[in-house]
Design a protein around this motif. Structure first.
Motif, short mmCIF file in Angstrom:
data_model
loop_
_atom_site.label_atom_id
_atom_site.label_comp_id
_atom_site.label_asym_id
_atom_site.label_seq_id
_atom_site.Cartn_x
_atom_site.Cartn_y
_atom_site.Cartn_z
N GLU A 27 -18.89 -7.58 -30.76
CA GLU A 27 -17.81 -8.12 -31.56
C GLU A 27 -16.81 -7.03 -31.93
O GLU A 27 -17.18 -5.87 -32.12
N LYS A 500 -17.84 -15.78 -27.98
CA LYS A 500 -16.91 -15.09 -28.86
C LYS A 500 -16.95 -13.58 -28.66
O LYS A 500 -16.21 -12.85 -29.32
N LYS A 502 -16.44 -9.80 -27.10
CA LYS A 502 -15.21 -9.16 -26.62
C LYS A 502 -14.99 -9.35 -25.12
O LYS A 502 -13.88 -9.62 -24.67
N LYS A 505 -13.37 -12.76 -23.69
CA LYS A 505 -12.04 -13.19 -24.09
C LYS A 505 -11.20 -13.70 -22.93
O LYS A 505 -10.33 -14.56 -23.11
N ASP A 506 -11.44 -13.18 -21.74
CA ASP A 506 -10.66 -13.63 -20.60
C ASP A 506 -11.02 -15.06 -20.18
O ASP A 506 -10.21 -15.77 -19.59
N LYS A 509 -10.78 -18.69 -24.71
CA LYS A 509 -9.61 -18.28 -25.50
C LYS A 509 -9.46 -19.06 -26.81
O LYS A 509 -8.72 -18.66 -27.69
N GLN A 510 -10.13 -20.20 -26.91
CA GLN A 510 -10.00 -21.02 -28.12
C GLN A 510 -11.17 -22.00 -28.21
O GLN A 510 -11.95 -22.15 -27.27
N TYR A 512 -14.05 -22.13 -29.91
CA TYR A 512 -15.40 -21.60 -29.71
C TYR A 512 -16.47 -22.55 -30.26
O TYR A 512 -17.48 -22.81 -29.59
#
Length: 604
Positions: A27, A500, A502, A505-506, A509-510, A512
């Motif tokens: 995170e 969630k 790191k 992230k690719d 994106k939303q 979660y």
């Protein structure tokens, strides 16, 4: 617990969450202010002040105007929008704030709303921006919104909680502060403390009444008739907080005005007093005075709640909202007012609960409406307190009553060493609220689109399901059911943690929570009978192979959302039954490796 102790405990809670997340290398390093915003918004949602706020820290500029928000909430019917932003101090002691401080902070959210509503912001945003749905809703519904609020979240104490509305681009924006004092009221179960009405200000004189005082009772009594415009104004200002003690909430049918009430308001407003059954109101304080005619009347009511008559009150508000020509000047509503006397808090709350229950007993009231004290929650709380994790050093905490976790920390963590030890036994990551249990249970039960409606609505649906189909949980939940329930919690959290991270992230994106809910629902549907939940309980985690399966399936769910959404926000897509149909119809990767938690199917 007093206010200063609450502030200290809330601050400790923020620090413990920050430390917990900082220890996770997957995170991003958490910022105190962002964690504070998240926790404060959770409390605001739990208190019923706003519908499931979405944490979203965004800031920008248009010309010389600085725009900033920390989160937002959009009601299911797009008629009410709340914008949140923080004023975080991080001080050890509770700091007094001037009203001008709050007004200055609120300005950036007011500017955000103004630019969004006027259409100046949507064209500047990336199609994947987490605030795009909010901005487009503000632009589309600017003049039709029932309510637009800016709520400043602060760990200080403000003198005022409600500020003068701002007239922006042809509509009023309400400004409020949610400070430590207000959070304390709601957490300790006294939200009505801030609800007050001065009849001398509202109608220019005391409200005539028949006052019955009984020195031997624990309450006084008054009979009166309240002007319809006063009720409309109260509902507009305090909304459903005014009805929190009403066991039959009007939330489920907000937009449906009772036809008989609407007809009487329009055609026979002077007869409303004769036709309507009236309200039952409880209050903590009432001031009596004599009017110019010498008649005794009520000059002030403080700490009031409408415990019966919620439909009447809200219908008056919505009828006047929908019909701008409606004249309430001749509408009077009969009311019975119970004025509570000083006494122990538990006794007062019990009296309110019984008044509410009996006042509503003329038609069926489901026991789910009195949820906190029903057997399911009491049993679950006892199991959580009595059941230790397999390592014998920690356990989960079920917060049956709001604020119970903070109270436990204060009660049993008097010294720094005691508090550290207690946080090791029941860390915040193992704290579960009633809304949490409903979220995890209903996701596993295959209802992720219901879960997406938000904490309070999903919880209400879960309670109704327990009434209508009680067999979804054992009559008396036992330790096996409890351990398997915690295993479902762990599955959900394990999924959410992965997406969630790191390095995810690719891909993600939303949405979660929505993706995790749908993934767990699919897992329960396809592998529920084969999954050994007790292994997850024993491990207090998922195995590597099961975690990899959750990742693979979450990727499929995410792809479905992206495909069917065509740019829409995942939080809105998740509410649609068609989305759940599409997720169920998708093809998921086969199980590529042995999963320890998965039972082997026996040949017939």
């Amino acid at each position: 617990m007093n206010l200063h102790e609450f502030h200290a405990e809330f601050r400790n809670h923020v620090h413990s969450v920050v430390a917990e997340r900082a220890s996770n290398p997957d995170e991003a390093f958490p910022q105190e202010e962002l964690v504070f915003a998240e926790l404060a918004m959770d409390d605001v949602c739990t208190a019923g002040i706003s519908e499931a706020p979405e944490v979203c820290h965004w800031e920008g500029t248009i010309r010389n105007a600085k725009l900033r928000i920390s989160g937002f909430s959009i009601s299911a019917d797009d008629t009410r929008i709340d914008l949140f932003l923080t004023h975080y101090l991080g001080t050890e002691h509770l700091t007094q704030l001037r009203d001008s401080d709050v007004a200055g902070v609120a300005k950036s959210a007011v500017q955000f709303a103004a630019n969004a509503g006027s259409g100046k912001l949507s064209g500047r945003l990336d199609p994947t921006s987490p605030i795009l749905e909010l901005v487009e809703t503000l632009e589309r519904r600017w003049h039709d919104l029932d309510q637009l609020r800016v709520i400043v979240l602060t760990d200080g104490q403000t003198k005022s909680k409600h500020f003068s509305p701002r007239d922006v681009e042809g509509r009023l924006i309400q400004v409020e502060s949610m400070d430590m004092e207000r959070l304390f009221r709601h957490t300790t179960g006294k939200p009505r403390d801030e609800i007050a009405v001065s009849f001398e200000q509202a109608i220019g004189r005391p409200l005539p009444c028949v006052h019955v005082a009984d020195p031997g009772a624990d309450y006084d009594y008054a009979l009166t008739a309240i002007p319809g415009e006063v009720l409309r104004s109260l509902y507009e200002r305090f909304n459903t907080t005014l009805l929190e003690a009403n066991v039959r909430s009007f939330l489920g049918t907000r937009k449906k005005v009772n036809a008989g009430i609407a007809r009487t308001l329009e055609e026979e407003p002077g007869h409303f007093l004769a036709y309507n059954n009236g309200l039952v109101i409880v209050c903590d304080e009432a001031s009596m005075s004599r009017g110019a005619d010498g008649q005794v009347g009520i000059s002030l009511l403080k700490g009031l709640q409408i415990v019966n008559g919620g439909q009447t009150t809200s219908s008056i508000y919505f009828a006047s909202r929908d019909n701008k020509d409606l004249d309430l000047s001749h509408v009077m509503v009969p009311a019975k007012i119970v004025i509570l006397r000083a006494g122990d808090d538990q006794g007062r709350e019990t009296l309110i609960s019984r008044i509410s229950q009996y006042a509503n007993s003329q038609t069926a009231v489901k026991t789910s409406d009195l949820s906190a004290n029903r057997a399911f929650h009491v049993q679950l709380e006892k199991l959580a307190n009595d059941t230790w994790c397999p390592d014998g050093t920690g356990r989960w905490f079920y917060e049956r009553a709001a604020g119970a976790y903070a109270v436990a920390m204060l009660r049993d963590g008097r010294t720094k060493a005691q508090k550290t030890r207690l946080q090791e036994i029941i860390p915040t990551r193992r704290k579960l609220t009633k809304n949490d249990i409903a979220k995890y249970h209903e996701s596993w039960r295959g209802l992720p689109n219901q879960v997406a409606l938000g904490g309070e609505k999903n919880f209400a649906a879960f309670m109704s399901a327990l009434d209508e189909t009680p067999e979804i949980v054992p009559t008396a939940i036992d330790i096996t059911w409890y351990k398997e329930m915690i295993a479902k919690v762990i599955l959900f959290k394990a999924t959410e943690k992965q997406i969630k991270a790191k390095d995810a992230k690719d891909t993600f994106k939303q949405g979660y929570v929505n993706i995790a809910s749908y993934t767990v629902a699919i897992l329960g549907q396809r592998l529920g009978n084969r999954l050994d939940l007790m292994q997850i309980w024993q491990r207090q985690d998922t195995s590597g192979p099961l975690s990899r399966l959750l990742w693979d399936w979450a990727c499929v769910v995410n792809a479905v959302f992206t495909r069917v959404g065509a740019g829409a926000q995942f939080s809105e897509l998740a509410k649609r039954s068609a989305t759940w149909d599409a997720v169920q119809a998708a093809k998921y990767p086969d199980i590529a490796e042995m999963i320890p938690e998965l039972r082997v199917l026996q040949d017939a």
